[in-house]
Design an enzyme around this catalytic site. Structure first.
Site, PDB file in Angstrom:
ATOM      1  NE  ARG A   1      -2.160  -2.141   3.150  1.00  0.00           N
ATOM      2  CZ  ARG A   1      -2.544  -2.479   4.384  1.00  0.00           C
ATOM      3  NH1 ARG A   1      -3.627  -1.938   4.908  1.00  0.00           N
ATOM      4  NH2 ARG A   1      -1.858  -3.355   5.080  1.00  0.00           N
TER       5      ARG A   1
ATOM      6  CG  ASN B   1      34.125  43.484   3.363  1.00  0.00           C
ATOM      7  OD1 ASN B   1      33.227  43.171   4.141  1.00  0.00           O
ATOM      8  ND2 ASN B   1      33.893  44.004   2.172  1.00  0.00           N
TER       9      ASN B   1
ATOM     10  N   GLY C   1      -6.750  -6.674  14.034  1.00  0.00           N
ATOM     11  CA  GLY C   1      -7.294  -7.843  14.719  1.00  0.00           C
ATOM     12  C   GLY C   1      -8.015  -7.378  15.979  1.00  0.00           C
TER      13      GLY C   1
HETATM   14  C1  UD1 Z   1      -1.359  -7.813  12.098  1.00  0.00           C
HETATM   15  C2  UD1 Z   1      -2.145  -8.707  13.045  1.00  0.00           C
HETATM   16  C3  UD1 Z   1      -3.356  -7.923  13.551  1.00  0.00           C
HETATM   17  C4  UD1 Z   1      -2.890  -6.654  14.237  1.00  0.00           C
HETATM   18  C5  UD1 Z   1      -1.991  -5.828  13.328  1.00  0.00           C
HETATM   19  C6  UD1 Z   1      -1.361  -4.716  14.124  1.00  0.00           C
HETATM   20  C7  UD1 Z   1      -1.826 -10.998  12.224  1.00  0.00           C
HETATM   21  C8  UD1 Z   1      -2.433 -12.114  11.514  1.00  0.00           C
HETATM   22  N1  UD1 Z   1      -2.582  -9.890  12.336  1.00  0.00           N
HETATM   23  O1  UD1 Z   1      -2.180  -7.497  10.996  1.00  0.00           O
HETATM   24  O2  UD1 Z   1      -4.095  -8.705  14.463  1.00  0.00           O
HETATM   25  O3  UD1 Z   1      -4.011  -5.893  14.647  1.00  0.00           O
HETATM   26  O4  UD1 Z   1      -0.925  -6.636  12.786  1.00  0.00           O
HETATM   27  O5  UD1 Z   1      -0.658  -3.828  13.288  1.00  0.00           O
HETATM   28  O6  UD1 Z   1      -0.717 -11.096  12.697  1.00  0.00           O
HETATM   29  N2  UD1 Z   1       5.087  -9.950   8.133  1.00  0.00           N
HETATM   30  C9  UD1 Z   1       6.122 -10.793   7.875  1.00  0.00           C
HETATM   31  N3  UD1 Z   1       5.883 -11.928   7.174  1.00  0.00           N
HETATM   32  C10 UD1 Z   1       4.647 -12.256   6.735  1.00  0.00           C
HETATM   33  C11 UD1 Z   1       3.591 -11.375   7.000  1.00  0.00           C
HETATM   34  C12 UD1 Z   1       3.835 -10.240   7.713  1.00  0.00           C
HETATM   35  O7  UD1 Z   1       7.264 -10.529   8.256  1.00  0.00           O
HETATM   36  O8  UD1 Z   1       4.520 -13.304   6.107  1.00  0.00           O
HETATM   37  C13 UD1 Z   1       5.356  -8.723   8.896  1.00  0.00           C
HETATM   38  C14 UD1 Z   1       5.014  -7.456   8.133  1.00  0.00           C
HETATM   39  O9  UD1 Z   1       6.170  -6.968   7.452  1.00  0.00           O
HETATM   40  C15 UD1 Z   1       4.595  -6.502   9.243  1.00  0.00           C
HETATM   41  C16 UD1 Z   1       4.042  -7.428  10.324  1.00  0.00           C
HETATM   42  O10 UD1 Z   1       4.520  -8.717  10.028  1.00  0.00           O
HETATM   43  O11 UD1 Z   1       5.692  -5.785   9.780  1.00  0.00           O
HETATM   44  C17 UD1 Z   1       2.516  -7.433  10.355  1.00  0.00           C
HETATM   45  O12 UD1 Z   1       2.047  -7.842   9.080  1.00  0.00           O
HETATM   46  P1  UD1 Z   1       0.848  -7.091   8.377  1.00  0.00           P
HETATM   47  O13 UD1 Z   1       0.617  -7.737   7.070  1.00  0.00           O
HETATM   48  O14 UD1 Z   1       1.039  -5.640   8.439  1.00  0.00           O
HETATM   49  O15 UD1 Z   1      -0.345  -7.538   9.348  1.00  0.00           O
HETATM   50  P2  UD1 Z   1      -1.663  -6.765   9.628  1.00  0.00           P
HETATM   51  O16 UD1 Z   1      -2.641  -7.063   8.581  1.00  0.00           O
HETATM   52  O17 UD1 Z   1      -1.347  -5.342   9.892  1.00  0.00           O
HETATM   53 MG    MG Z   2       0.344  -3.949   9.526  1.00  0.00          MG
END
Ligand code: UD1
Ligand code: MG
Length: 475
Positions: free
Chosen positions: A17, A380, A143
């Site tokens: 995004r 100067n 979440g």
């Molecule tokens: C996640 C939580 C959600 C919480 C939110 C808070 C889960 C399933 N959900 O959602 O409950 O409210 O964060 O911000 O965990 N990442 C990895 N590998 C992956 C996927 C993600 O390293 O395979 C990292 C991303 O880079 C990020 C973090 O994990 O820094 C969270 O992932 P993101 O996809 O942002 O999760 P949210 O949908 O925000």
């Molecule tokens: Mg996130």
């Protein structure tokens, strides 16, 4: 104080995004990357092991990590199969005892203080799984924390998997967790992809640990600003503004006057002494340090600049420079890298200086370019003087002594040396050294052609004015 043994930072995500060719966690806020802020907040916890899960933009993130956290272990997640999957990978090879703190790499406002309190509550309650939560006015996308009849957390449900009732819950998962290592490992082994995104959700670990009969805890924080995650540029701007307010507040409390905190942008690593005044529209970035009594702005940018006590910098742009005590800069000066103004020196309006030293009390007051020069004290530099440092191929040095008077519109063609107490005549093109105490004159002698206007511009308003002044056509 109990410290977590292992810290895992999740930073493998695509950051889709952000619509950026740069990794989300590498975008800067107030002079530090988003990831840098997270690692800085974690530092005071003094965990034995720091593991960072990287994936998207792997090389760039790895290079940055090597710079800012050389002791961190990076764990490569080739495919983004969810936060649970990322943690599974990070746990492989990590210590197997003690506690594990997990947080996302995209929450730059989280403070060390909040983390410390969170860790303390976890230990005080003998919790096996604690999660930081907050009530949000608009919980969409996060979440949700589902609590049981006794008010204890029973599970976390993601927005996409939530029922209408669950979506109405305002308490959200901040994405910061502290686990007992073995409880986390047991639960992680049981994770499934049985959800709307077909991913392994770390959040499911909470319910699994509960089911195993252990204590799980949702720890509410009141300051929901701290848990804001960055997913797009609007959130980046929002976090940047909050960070600006936090920094300005800290600096004002230390005795600095900021006339308009909403237009003053100061990086986290800048140091500003008390009794400095900062006028509106100023940007103070990098490792800039400003000593007491200095006045900065309005509309001034300082990047990696040392400003000594009592100096004034108005409407100017300066980088990698040093501005001496009680020196004056601006309005409209451009100080480029390697500029050093000694005490009480001056760089005035429309003056550009680079890689040059201006001695004590020396002045470059108007419309000049000074490059690759050393200027002594009490000298100067007349208006519109140019240090001609570039021959088209190479740069050359100019040396100007003490108490020198460079006439207006002088070209100092480098390499050239002007001795102590020497002068140059206005409009001179100086290509040879001028010895101490001499005047260098290098320009054509003036010749007046009498009556020229009356003969060649007969009838013009100039010719009429000349006639009224008594001029005649004769040569
Ligand atoms: C996640 C939580 C959600 C919480 C939110 C808070 C889960 C399933 N959900 O959602 O409950 O409210 O964060 O911000 O965990 N990442 C990895 N590998 C992956 C996927 C993600 O390293 O395979 C990292 C991303 O880079 C990020 C973090 O994990 O820094 C969270 O992932 P993101 O996809 O942002 O999760 P949210 O949908 O925000
Ligand atoms: Mg996130």
């Amino acid at each position: 104080m109990n410290n977590p043994d292992v810290v895992i930072v999740l930073a493998a995500g695509e950051g889709t995004r952000m619509k950026s060719s740069v990794s989300k966690v590498l975008h800067p806020i107030a002079g530090r990357t988003i990831l840098g802020h997270v690692l800085e907040a974690v530092k005071p916890l003094q965990a034995k092991e720091l593991r960072v899960v990287i994936g998207a933009h792997k090389e760039a993130v790895q290079e940055h990590l090597t710079q800012i956290a050389p002791t961190a272990t990076s764990v490569y997640q080739a495919e983004r199969n969810g936060t649970g999957h990322a943690v599974q990978l990070a746990l492989a090879g990590a210590a197997t005892t003690g506690s594990v703190l997990i947080l996302a790499g995209d929450t730059p406002l989280l403070s060390a203080q909040t983390l410390k309190e969170f860790v303390a509550i976890h230990y005080a309650n003998n919790s096996s799984a604690s999660v930081l939560t907050a009530d949000l006015p608009d919980p969409f996308g996060y979440g949700r924390i589902v609590r049981d009849d006794e008010g204890a957390i029973s599970r976390i449900v993601e927005e996409r998997d939530a029922t209408e009732d669950e979506k109405a819950i305002s308490e959200i998962n901040a994405g910061v967790y502290l686990f007992d290592n073995s409880a986390l490992r047991e639960a992680c082994a049981k994770l499934s992809k049985d959800n709307s995104q077909g991913e392994l959700y770390l959040t499911d670990v909470i319910a699994l640990i509960k089911e195993a009969g252990k204590v799980a805890l949702a720890v509410r924080t009141n300051d929901y600003n701290e848990i804001l995650g960055i997913n797009d540029r609007s959130q980046l701007a929002e976090c940047t503004m909050i960070m600006r307010d936090i920094i300005n507040d800290r600096i004002m409390k230390s005795g600095v006057t900021i006339i308009d905190p909403t237009t003053t942008w100061i990086d986290v690593d800048a140091t500003i002494a008390n009794d400095v005044t900062i006028h509106p529209g100023s940007v103070i970035s990098g490792s800039t340090s400003i000593e007491s009594g200095a006045v900065i702005g309005p509309r001034t940018t300082l990047n990696n600049v040392i400003v000594k006590a009592g100096a004034k910098v108005i409407e100017s742009t300066c980088s990698d420079s040093e501005i001496g005590a009680e020196a004056n800069v601006g309005p409209y000066s451009f100080l480029r890298p390697g500029t050093k103004l000694a005490a009480k020196a001056k760089a005035g309006a429309y003056v550009e200086i680079k890689n040059s030293t201006i001695g004590e009390g020396s002045k470059v007051p108007h419309l000049s370019y000074v490059g690759d020069a050393t200027i002594g004290s009490g000298t100067n530099i007349g208006a519109a003087t140019i240090f001609v440092n570039y021959d088209g191929v190479e740069k050359h040095q100019t040396t100007v002594g003490n108490e020198v008077r460079i006439g207006s519109d002088t070209m100092l063609v480098a390499p050239v040396t002007i001795g102590d107490g020497a002068y140059t005549a206005a409009g001179s093109i100086i290509t040879e050294d001028v010895p101490a105490g001499s005047i260098g004159v290098a320009r054509a002698k003036q010749r007046n052609v009498l009556g020229w206007v009356l003969r060649k511009r007969a009838g013009s308003s100039s010719a009429e004015a000349a006639k009224r002044a008594g001029a005649t056509e004769r040569e």
